[in-house]
Design an enzyme around this catalytic site. Structure first.
Site, PDB file in Angstrom:
ATOM      1  N   PHE A   1       0.854  -1.189   0.000  1.00  0.00           N
ATOM      2  CA  PHE A   1       0.000   0.000   0.000  1.00  0.00           C
ATOM      3  C   PHE A   1       0.882   1.229   0.000  1.00  0.00           C
ATOM      4  CE2 PHE A   1      -2.445   3.502   1.686  1.00  0.00           C
ATOM      5  CZ  PHE A   1      -3.582   3.437   0.896  1.00  0.00           C
TER       6      PHE A   1
ATOM      7  N   ASP B   1       9.207   2.734   1.943  1.00  0.00           N
ATOM      8  CA  ASP B   1       8.010   3.444   2.385  1.00  0.00           C
ATOM      9  C   ASP B   1       7.850   3.165   3.882  1.00  0.00           C
ATOM     10  OD1 ASP B   1       5.451   4.163   3.132  1.00  0.00           O
ATOM     11  OD2 ASP B   1       4.501   3.466   1.284  1.00  0.00           O
TER      12      ASP B   1
ATOM     13  N   LYS C   1       2.714   9.752   8.263  1.00  0.00           N
ATOM     14  CA  LYS C   1       1.701   9.596   9.318  1.00  0.00           C
ATOM     15  C   LYS C   1       2.058  10.208  10.669  1.00  0.00           C
ATOM     16  CE  LYS C   1      -1.163   5.900   7.605  1.00  0.00           C
ATOM     17  NZ  LYS C   1      -0.750   5.246   6.370  1.00  0.00           N
TER      18      LYS C   1
HETATM   19  C1  LIG Z   1      -0.975   5.459   4.985  1.00  0.00           C
HETATM   20  C2  LIG Z   1       0.076   4.991   4.069  1.00  0.00           C
HETATM   21  C3  LIG Z   1       0.323   5.644   2.851  1.00  0.00           C
HETATM   22  C4  LIG Z   1      -0.530   6.792   2.360  1.00  0.00           C
HETATM   23  O1  LIG Z   1      -0.485   7.889   3.191  1.00  0.00           O
HETATM   24  P1  LIG Z   1      -1.576   9.073   3.011  1.00  0.00           P
HETATM   25  O2  LIG Z   1      -1.116  10.118   3.979  1.00  0.00           O
HETATM   26  O3  LIG Z   1      -2.903   8.476   3.346  1.00  0.00           O
HETATM   27  O4  LIG Z   1      -1.510   9.519   1.607  1.00  0.00           O
HETATM   28  C5  LIG Z   1       1.367   5.185   2.075  1.00  0.00           C
HETATM   29  N1  LIG Z   1       2.124   4.143   2.461  1.00  0.00           N
HETATM   30  C6  LIG Z   1       1.923   3.502   3.617  1.00  0.00           C
HETATM   31  C7  LIG Z   1       2.818   2.365   4.010  1.00  0.00           C
HETATM   32  C8  LIG Z   1       0.876   3.884   4.455  1.00  0.00           C
HETATM   33  O5  LIG Z   1       0.651   3.219   5.594  1.00  0.00           O
END
Ligand SMILES: *Cc1c(COP(=O)(O)O)cnc(C)c1O
Length: 416
Positions: A128, A213, A242
């Site tokens: 994700f 990420d 986040k």
């Molecule tokens: C939440 C998340 C995203 C996306 O972040 P947003 O601030 O919602 O755009 C991308 N990568 C990972 C691993 C995430 O947990």
């Protein structure tokens, strides 16, 4: 309600106030927050030092523009470089934007430094990376992508946590590998020991950039500031978002001195990214995190919480695995025994507990790093009770007597 686009199936509760690990609804009822705004409220709700920094900055200067120097942004960049071992930062406002920056940076570097005309980035099944088109194309979840074709190309998908499938790739256009150190939305999937180090080695051998990420794992959640520290490697690019602002929207893409020049003036930008208000909030978050030792607490409380969950759920037939690192925890359930889990968060609310279910079968816990001992014990008790209730309800609705029997004999053990 009807004035909102229906992108979320929201639970019927509205919180009006938060304090530490607790949220309070319109009736004043308290809920223990086991999800922290999906890994955002790292220091709990309404942290006094973060709140004071934001209030003071809001009264002083909120926004200028990236057309001018922003000393708070420069300070924050220096702090993040010290913490990560990387050399330069681009600030934005969300996780998806941080990944867009990483994808664009890797492509630009491939064009400029390696002469690749159509650079490809390797991504993983179950990944994700966000909802914007580039990040969505990198995401490995068909239901998130459904209906949004045509998505941008330039991604090569491989199984997650499988080094052999990466080694088998044979495409001269590959310029980078993009991975989550632990897949969050994908079900708190943890790669085997040594995997990230092996990926790093492979990337070095092939001239690929390693992009991590850390939007969910980053800023202390796993018991280290960055999850890649567990593997004793350094990536070429890291994205965070986040937890960085404890609720103030801010994202960042960090990279090395070798790669950073690929983003020359005019190549990428953002109106809001790293404005004084967001930068000040993030600086306050890092101050509290470091001065008060919450990263170490994530490791300790995380281990203790997993132990406690194991004690309570030991031998429960519907529990397949309890896993996690620090305070990023997943309890994988057997949905043949629990039934559909989509109502579990509502059952949690009924018990005064905020939990989350991801990937259909994994109860995910991402509590604040500031969670106290009595609070994580309460969380473990509550989750064990919820799983027992859910399994019993599924069995009573099932006509299969063997299911009814197995769950009747397996309710959660009370803690001594
Ligand atoms: C939440 C998340 C995203 C996306 O972040 P947003 O601030 O919602 O755009 C991308 N990568 C990972 C691993 C995430 O947990």
């Amino acid at each position: 309600m009807s004035a909102l686009m229906p992108t979320y199936k929201r639970l019927p509760v509205a919180f009006t106030r938060g304090e530490g690990s607790w949220l309070f609804d319109e009736q004043g009822r308290a809920y223990l927050d086991g999800i922290a705004g999906i890994a955002v409220c790292l220091l709990g709700h309404s942290h006094p030092r973060v709140a004071a920094a934001i209030a003071e900055q809001a009264q002083t200067l909120m926004h200028t523009s990236n057309l001018y120097r922003i000393p708070l942004q420069e300070q924050l960049a220096e702090r993040l470089c010290q913490l990560s071992g990387l050399d330069a930062v681009f600030f934005c406002n969300s996780g998806a934007e941080a990944n867009e920056a990483a994808i664009k940076l890797a492509r630009r570097y491939a064009h400029d430094e390696r002469g690749i005309d159509e650079p490809q980035i390797v991504v993983a099944d179950g990944a994700f990376h966000g909802r914007t088109l580039g990040a969505l194309a990198a995401t490995g979840n068909p239901s998130a992508q459904h209906g949004f074709a045509p998505l941008p190309g330039g991604f090569v998908r491989t199984p997650y946590a499988d080094i052999e499938s990466l080694r088998a790739l044979d495409d001269e256009r590959i310029c980078a590998v993009l991975l989550e150190p632990i897949q969050g939305e994908g079900g708190v999937r943890i790669p085997p020991e040594g995997y990230l180090a092996a990926v790093r080695e492979l990337c070095d051998a092939r001239g690929w950039l390693l992009l991590l990420d850390e939007i969910q794992t980053g800023i202390g959640r796993t018991g280290r500031m960055f999850a890649y520290e567990h593997a004793e490697i350094r990536p070429d690019v890291v994205t965070i978002a986040k937890a960085l602002g404890n609720g103030m929207p801010i994202g960042a893409c960090l990279t090395t001195a070798a790669v950073a020049p690929s983003f020359g003036p005019g190549s990428h930008g953002t109106t809001f990214g790293g404005n004084p208000l967001a930068a000040r909030a993030a600086l306050a978050v890092l101050d509290v995190l470091e001065q008060e030792g919450w990263v170490a607490n994530a490791a300790e409380a995380g281990t203790a919480l997993r132990e406690c969950l194991r004690e309570q759920l030991d031998g429960h037939p519907a529990v397949r695995e309890i896993r996690g690192q620090g305070l990023m925890i997943g309890i994988e359930l057997d949905t043949a025994l629990t039934g559909d889990l989509s109502s579990l968060p509502q059952r949690g609310l009924d018990h005064g507990l905020l939990i989350n279910v991801t990937a259909g079968s994994v109860v995910r816990l991402l509590p604040p790093l500031t969670i106290r001992d009595q609070e994580w014990m309460h969380l473990a008790d509550g989750v064990a009770t919820l799983i027992a209730e859910q399994t019993a309800a599924a069995a009573s609705q099932s006509s299969d007597p063997s299911l009814a029997h197995s769950s009747a004999s397996s309710s959660a053990k009370p803690r001594a």
